[in-house]
Structure formats: C-alpha cells, structure tokens
Design an enzyme around this catalytic site. Sequence first.
Site, PDB file in Angstrom:
ATOM      1  N   ARG A 236       0.868  -1.179   0.000  1.00  0.00           N
ATOM      2  CA  ARG A 236       0.000   0.000   0.000  1.00  0.00           C
ATOM      3  C   ARG A 236       0.908   1.233   0.000  1.00  0.00           C
ATOM      4  O   ARG A 236       1.967   1.243   0.641  1.00  0.00           O
ATOM      5  CB  ARG A 236      -0.901   0.043   1.238  1.00  0.00           C
ATOM      6  CG  ARG A 236      -2.120  -0.883   1.169  1.00  0.00           C
ATOM      7  CD  ARG A 236      -3.152  -0.450   0.122  1.00  0.00           C
ATOM      8  NE  ARG A 236      -4.314  -1.314   0.063  1.00  0.00           N
ATOM      9  CZ  ARG A 236      -4.476  -2.344  -0.782  1.00  0.00           C
ATOM     10  NH1 ARG A 236      -3.510  -2.649  -1.630  1.00  0.00           N
ATOM     11  NH2 ARG A 236      -5.581  -3.052  -0.778  1.00  0.00           N
ATOM     12  N   ASP A 260       3.847   0.018  -7.413  1.00  0.00           N
ATOM     13  CA  ASP A 260       2.515  -0.265  -7.959  1.00  0.00           C
ATOM     14  C   ASP A 260       1.463   0.493  -7.157  1.00  0.00           C
ATOM     15  O   ASP A 260       0.300   0.545  -7.550  1.00  0.00           O
ATOM     16  CB  ASP A 260       2.231  -1.772  -7.908  1.00  0.00           C
ATOM     17  CG  ASP A 260       0.905  -2.112  -8.573  1.00  0.00           C
ATOM     18  OD1 ASP A 260       0.718  -1.691  -9.736  1.00  0.00           O
ATOM     19  OD2 ASP A 260       0.053  -2.761  -7.941  1.00  0.00           O
ATOM     20  N   GLU A 265      -2.277   7.988  -4.350  1.00  0.00           N
ATOM     21  CA  GLU A 265      -2.739   7.426  -5.627  1.00  0.00           C
ATOM     22  C   GLU A 265      -4.211   7.695  -5.935  1.00  0.00           C
ATOM     23  O   GLU A 265      -4.613   7.721  -7.091  1.00  0.00           O
ATOM     24  CB  GLU A 265      -2.492   5.909  -5.665  1.00  0.00           C
ATOM     25  CG  GLU A 265      -3.361   5.113  -4.712  1.00  0.00           C
ATOM     26  CD  GLU A 265      -3.075   3.601  -4.802  1.00  0.00           C
ATOM     27  OE1 GLU A 265      -1.902   3.219  -4.759  1.00  0.00           O
ATOM     28  OE2 GLU A 265      -4.047   2.830  -4.901  1.00  0.00           O
ATOM     29  N   HIS A 297      -1.489   0.660  -9.671  1.00  0.00           N
ATOM     30  CA  HIS A 297      -2.140  -0.344  -8.816  1.00  0.00           C
ATOM     31  C   HIS A 297      -2.740  -1.471  -9.680  1.00  0.00           C
ATOM     32  O   HIS A 297      -3.936  -1.762  -9.608  1.00  0.00           O
ATOM     33  CB  HIS A 297      -3.234   0.310  -7.950  1.00  0.00           C
ATOM     34  CG  HIS A 297      -3.507  -0.445  -6.680  1.00  0.00           C
ATOM     35  ND1 HIS A 297      -3.706   0.174  -5.470  1.00  0.00           N
ATOM     36  CD2 HIS A 297      -3.624  -1.771  -6.437  1.00  0.00           C
ATOM     37  CE1 HIS A 297      -3.939  -0.740  -4.534  1.00  0.00           C
ATOM     38  NE2 HIS A 297      -3.889  -1.927  -5.113  1.00  0.00           N
TER      39      HIS A 297
HETATM   40  P1  NAI Z   1      -1.698 -11.896   3.937  1.00  0.00           P
HETATM   41  O1  NAI Z   1      -2.710 -11.475   4.957  1.00  0.00           O
HETATM   42  O2  NAI Z   1      -1.697 -13.277   3.419  1.00  0.00           O
HETATM   43  O3  NAI Z   1      -0.225 -11.597   4.517  1.00  0.00           O
HETATM   44  C1  NAI Z   1       0.146 -10.399   5.117  1.00  0.00           C
HETATM   45  C2  NAI Z   1       1.345 -10.677   6.004  1.00  0.00           C
HETATM   46  O4  NAI Z   1       1.826  -9.412   6.480  1.00  0.00           O
HETATM   47  C3  NAI Z   1       1.012 -11.523   7.233  1.00  0.00           C
HETATM   48  O5  NAI Z   1       1.956 -12.566   7.356  1.00  0.00           O
HETATM   49  C4  NAI Z   1       1.105 -10.540   8.383  1.00  0.00           C
HETATM   50  O6  NAI Z   1       1.537 -11.140   9.593  1.00  0.00           O
HETATM   51  C5  NAI Z   1       2.151  -9.567   7.855  1.00  0.00           C
HETATM   52  N1  NAI Z   1       2.161  -8.276   8.516  1.00  0.00           N
HETATM   53  C6  NAI Z   1       1.170  -7.655   9.185  1.00  0.00           C
HETATM   54  N2  NAI Z   1       1.605  -6.462   9.643  1.00  0.00           N
HETATM   55  C7  NAI Z   1       2.910  -6.361   9.271  1.00  0.00           C
HETATM   56  C8  NAI Z   1       3.917  -5.385   9.455  1.00  0.00           C
HETATM   57  N3  NAI Z   1       3.670  -4.269  10.160  1.00  0.00           N
HETATM   58  N4  NAI Z   1       5.135  -5.604   8.933  1.00  0.00           N
HETATM   59  C9  NAI Z   1       5.388  -6.726   8.227  1.00  0.00           C
HETATM   60  N5  NAI Z   1       4.486  -7.699   8.019  1.00  0.00           N
HETATM   61  C10 NAI Z   1       3.261  -7.503   8.532  1.00  0.00           C
HETATM   62  O7  NAI Z   1      -1.836 -10.823   2.769  1.00  0.00           O
HETATM   63  P2  NAI Z   1      -1.430 -10.957   1.248  1.00  0.00           P
HETATM   64  O8  NAI Z   1      -2.562 -11.565   0.500  1.00  0.00           O
HETATM   65  O9  NAI Z   1      -0.083 -11.565   1.113  1.00  0.00           O
HETATM   66  O10 NAI Z   1      -1.394  -9.407   0.813  1.00  0.00           O
HETATM   67  C11 NAI Z   1      -0.482  -8.496   1.393  1.00  0.00           C
HETATM   68  C12 NAI Z   1      -0.881  -7.078   1.025  1.00  0.00           C
HETATM   69  O11 NAI Z   1      -0.702  -6.876  -0.373  1.00  0.00           O
HETATM   70  C13 NAI Z   1      -2.377  -6.751   1.245  1.00  0.00           C
HETATM   71  O12 NAI Z   1      -2.652  -6.402   2.578  1.00  0.00           O
HETATM   72  C14 NAI Z   1      -2.573  -5.572   0.322  1.00  0.00           C
HETATM   73  O13 NAI Z   1      -2.267  -4.366   1.016  1.00  0.00           O
HETATM   74  C15 NAI Z   1      -1.532  -5.801  -0.772  1.00  0.00           C
HETATM   75  N6  NAI Z   1      -2.162  -6.159  -2.055  1.00  0.00           N
HETATM   76  C16 NAI Z   1      -1.880  -5.390  -3.154  1.00  0.00           C
HETATM   77  C17 NAI Z   1      -2.445  -5.678  -4.373  1.00  0.00           C
HETATM   78  C18 NAI Z   1      -2.121  -4.874  -5.587  1.00  0.00           C
HETATM   79  O14 NAI Z   1      -2.807  -5.009  -6.612  1.00  0.00           O
HETATM   80  N7  NAI Z   1      -1.085  -4.045  -5.574  1.00  0.00           N
HETATM   81  C19 NAI Z   1      -3.408  -6.766  -4.507  1.00  0.00           C
HETATM   82  C20 NAI Z   1      -3.593  -7.553  -3.313  1.00  0.00           C
HETATM   83  C21 NAI Z   1      -2.996  -7.246  -2.124  1.00  0.00           C
END
Ligand code: NAI
Length: 334
Positions: A236, A260, A265, A297
């Site tokens: 993000r 991205d 944004e 994005h």
């Molecule tokens: P997920 O929920 O499977 O994994 C997120 C991980 O981040 C978890 O292991 C969690 O413990 C960890 N985490 C939480 N707070 C943290 C911190 N302060 N520092 C480091 N790690 C931390 O989520 P997933 O599916 O892997 O997605 C991750 C992020 O990617 C989403 O939250 C979203 O913001 C972003 N995203 C971006 C997209 C895009 O099109 N650019 C599309 C989908 C997701």
Amino acid sequence: MEKITFFGTHSYDRANFTAANADFNFDLHFLRSFLDEHTVKYLEGARAVCVFVNDNVNRQALYSLKDQGVELVALRCAGFNNVDLQAAKSCGIRVVRVPAYSPHAIAEHVVALLLTLNRKTHRANLRTRDGNFALHGLMGFDLFDKTAGIIGTGKIARVLIKILQGFGMHILAYDPYPDLGYAEQNQVQYVDLKTLYAKSDVISLNCPLTSENRHLINREAIEGMKKGVYVINTGRGPLIDTQALIEGLKNGTVGAAGLDVYEEESSYFFEDRSDKVIRDDNLSRLLSYNNVLITSHQAFFTQEAMHSIALTTLANCQEYFEGRPLSNEVCSQA
Ligand code: NAI
C-alpha cells in the site's frame, strides 16, 4: 432480486461482474464515481454496496450508507485500510472482503517491476524504437546469489519467495507474526527490520497497511539500507514516506524503485489523466526518474484474479442475503 450498487467501476469491472453474476442473479448497479460522502446518495435502494481500494469508506460515508438502508459493504479487494471498521461496527454495517484471489498475480508483478528496473528493458525499448542500439547505462546485475528482503510473509510473499529462489536469491524476511515452521522448510531467514535493511539488495513490501506501519520506509529506514537497494512496493502506498524515498533516490541509497501503489494514488490511479497537468510534485518527480517505475495499482489485474474477485465478492453477498455466517468478514479489533 437483491440489488448491489458498485462504486468506482470501469468497463472491465462491469464485464467481469456481469459474467460472474450468471451464477448468482443479483441486480447489479454500476457507478463510475468513487464512494464518498457526496456520492453515497446514488444507491437507489441497495442493501449492499461494493467498493474497491480507493473508495473512501469513512465514518461519514458509513453513517450515510446506514441512513439509506445499506447493511453490507463488500470490498472487491483484499486490503481494508480504506474502511473505518470501528464506525462500521458502531453503525451495524457488516464488511466483507476477498482475502485471497491470486497471490500469483501480485507476486509476478513484483518480479515484472524488478526485472524491468534491473535489466532496464523499459529504457531499452524506447531506445531501439528510436534506432538507438547503444548499451550505455543499461547494465544490470545478476539476481543469482543476491539477497531479497521480504516484508510480510503472507500469501503473496510466499509465492514471490518461491519465484525469487528460482533465480537463486537468498531470502531474508520480517513479519511481526513469523511462521517459523514455514521459514525452516523454505530456506527463509526471519530477521529484524534493521538487519533486513542492511543486508538486502532488493526489498519488497508485501504486508498490509495498518495503524502501526504507516511510513515504515522512512528516512531512517532508508539510511540503514544497502547502497543501491531496489525497493518494490505492491503493498500500500503509505507504507513508504514518498519524500524520504525521493531523497534516497537522489542521494543514490535507493538504486531503483518499483511502485505499484503510491501514497496519494487515489487522485490519479485508474484514470486517464494524460490531458491534464499533474499537480502532485512528488508524483511528477518520481515519474521523471528513469530508475523509478510506476504502475497504476495493477498488480492484481490478471484474468484469473479478476474472475476470482468477482466470484468471491458475489458469494460473500449471497451469504449475507441468505443469513449464513460470513466466511470473509472483516471486523474491527476495537
Ligand atoms: P496476507 O494477509 O496473506 O499476509 C500479510 C502478512 O503481512 C502476514 O503474514 C502478516 O503477519 C504480515 N504483517 C502484518 N503487519 C505487518 C507489518 N507491520 N510488517 C510486516 N508484516 C506484517 O496478505 P497478502 O494476500 O499476502 O497481501 C499483502 C498485502 O498486499 C495486502 O494487505 C494488500 O495491502 C496488498 N495487495 C496489493 C495488491 C495490488 O494489486 N497491488 C493486490 C492484493 C494485495
């Protein structure tokens, strides 16, 4: 027939959700405008609204939704940082999301940004089209034997780690909730952020935006990074302090940035603004650097991910309308 009003839609959303709706038969009502306190009036009697990453689902918007009879906010994305969950709870609106659709889509986009920036194919393409076949300035480095620092080790990160290990990269990771069993089985070494910054040649942000990690990558973090580090953010925008990143790029600490997502944004991304002046000086500056690659994005934007998003979103709504437990509810922790 239950009506769902969609905010912030484009032609691809309309096509995708209309196709997926063949299995559900909802009355889908598509709006171009983002949801905010001004557009909330265009609901036309829907009990559910569907929103995306840059709709501003703040307290005011939620209470207006409630006043108009909305009971469910269905996010057609994974992140939910744009929803005031406490306000949703206090006004009794339920919130659902799509926790996973295709982690491959995002992980592969990280690699696309990394490879483009490293091997400078974006610049080479411009050159060869102009009859310039010189190589000066296009030298990259082998990813083999380099170290990637992955922040967040969830679904996307795990796919990314597998791909990067395919290049022969070493993986350091940081996560406040480390999965030690996963790390042990997959040659991933959890370290603290300071160590990750100091040792990584490439850093990828794959964590959610929370109230604690806004500007995680700030001036101090960048000062602790290896000179010439590549920073890739598909998480993000506000995870990075843009001003600090620009300073890091100017003084050479950051060798390249693949973004991205971007802090501001919502005023630009997803729209064609090519005939307008960009008023955001930070964005203009970043766009002027040839070692910065900005995509709008779009990491999620694959056929497979879009299809999965539509199916899960409509299934989430179906669960609600049928009074079943919500598999993908997002709840306020407060
Ligand atoms: P997920 O929920 O499977 O994994 C997120 C991980 O981040 C978890 O292991 C969690 O413990 C960890 N985490 C939480 N707070 C943290 C911190 N302060 N520092 C480091 N790690 C931390 O989520 P997933 O599916 O892997 O997605 C991750 C992020 O990617 C989403 O939250 C979203 O913001 C972003 N995203 C971006 C997209 C895009 O099109 N650019 C599309 C989908 C997701």
